[in-house]
Design an enzyme around this catalytic site. Structure first.
Site, mmCIF file in Angstrom:
data_model
loop_
_atom_site.group_PDB
_atom_site.id
_atom_site.type_symbol
_atom_site.label_atom_id
_atom_site.label_comp_id
_atom_site.label_asym_id
_atom_site.label_seq_id
_atom_site.Cartn_x
_atom_site.Cartn_y
_atom_site.Cartn_z
ATOM 1 C CB SER A 179 -0.904 0.007 1.240
ATOM 2 O OG SER A 179 -1.551 1.268 1.380
ATOM 3 C CE1 TYR A 207 -4.438 -2.897 4.554
ATOM 4 C CE2 TYR A 207 -3.383 -0.788 4.078
ATOM 5 C CZ TYR A 207 -3.964 -1.964 3.636
ATOM 6 O OH TYR A 207 -4.062 -2.206 2.293
#
Length: 257
Positions: free
Chosen positions: A149, A162
């Site tokens: 990400s 995350y």
């Protein structure tokens, strides 16, 4: 292209029934590659993607898999072996795309241990041990693409846990490239920016204020869509990309430069 009885390359895409995984599976099929895709609960969504891939003239199979349950990976590998033999008369597949994931948004100070553990299981432990379980079925000279990400590079409040997992995936990618190099397996990681999907509750897609803010912070002036990512993943599986290895490829349109 393979060392098996199948003359068509085969990719295994986790979480291929929806979102970025679905787009990647379709883009991969458009490159002349057959697909094994996994789904967690919605068999109907997965079969719809299978039908789309078959409509492109490629073969596809959907298999159930919960990447958070590492204890099931040996049985899943056996299912993959069976599908390869039944559909392709093959013993190996060519490409592994570790895409399956979940989104949890929580401020650092409020993140629970249960949330943290779930993210570890899905985003770090899952790809680690699933790849390990599937290595005997991955052909020499194949490719692995992991999904990270943009949040591993830039920081937005609410994604500490995350993003930490995705940072781990990026380090893992380099180690896999090093240790699997003797088998000729190239391993790379794609880091999407904010994309309009249902991921994390669909905030980027459905919240106009969030969407406008991200667009304003992106060099190309808009938020990403799934088509911006699936093609990047597919391109890393093509023969022309064979010398790209151990690299982090961010596909964010230039977020937070």
């Amino acid at each position: 292209m393979t060392s098996t009885a199948s003359s068509t390359p085969i990719a295994l895409v986790t979480g291929g029934s929806r979102g970025l995984g679905r787009n990647a599976a379709l883009q991969i099929a458009r490159q002349g590659i057959d697909v094994i895709l996994t789904y967690r609960s919605r068999a109907d969504e997965a079969q719809a993607v299978v039908a789309e891939i078959e409509g492109l003239g490629r073969r596809a199979v959907a298999l159930p898999l919960d990447v958070a349950r590492s204890g099931t990976f040996a049985a899943f590998a056996a299912q993959v072996r069976e599908a390869l033999a039944r559909v392709w008369s093959a013993e190996r597949f060519d490409f592994l795309v570790n895409n399956a994931g979940i989104g949890i948004h929580a401020p650092f100070a409020e993140t629970t241990e249960a949330q943290f553990d779930e993210l570890v299981a899905v985003h770090l432990k899952g790809p680690f041990f699933l790849t390990q379980a599937l290595l005997p079925l991955l052909r020499d000279g194949g490719r692995i693409v992991n999904l990270s990400s943009g949040l591993a590079r830039f920081a937005l409040p609410g994604y500490a846990a995350y993003a930490a997992m995705k940072g781990g995936v990026e380090v893992l990618t380099r180690y896999l490239a090093k240790e699997l190099g003797p088998r000729g397996i190239a391993v790379n990681v794609v880091a999407p920016g904010a994309i309009e999907t249902d991921f994390g509750g669909g905030a980027v897609r459905d919240n106009a204020q969030v969407n406008a803010f991200i667009a304003s912070q992106t060099a190309l002036g808009r938020v990403g869509v799934p088509d911006d990512i699936g093609g990047v993943v597919a391109s890393l599986l093509l023969p022309a990309s064979r010398w790209i290895n151990a690299q982090r490829i961010e596909a964010s349109g230039g977020m937070f430069l």
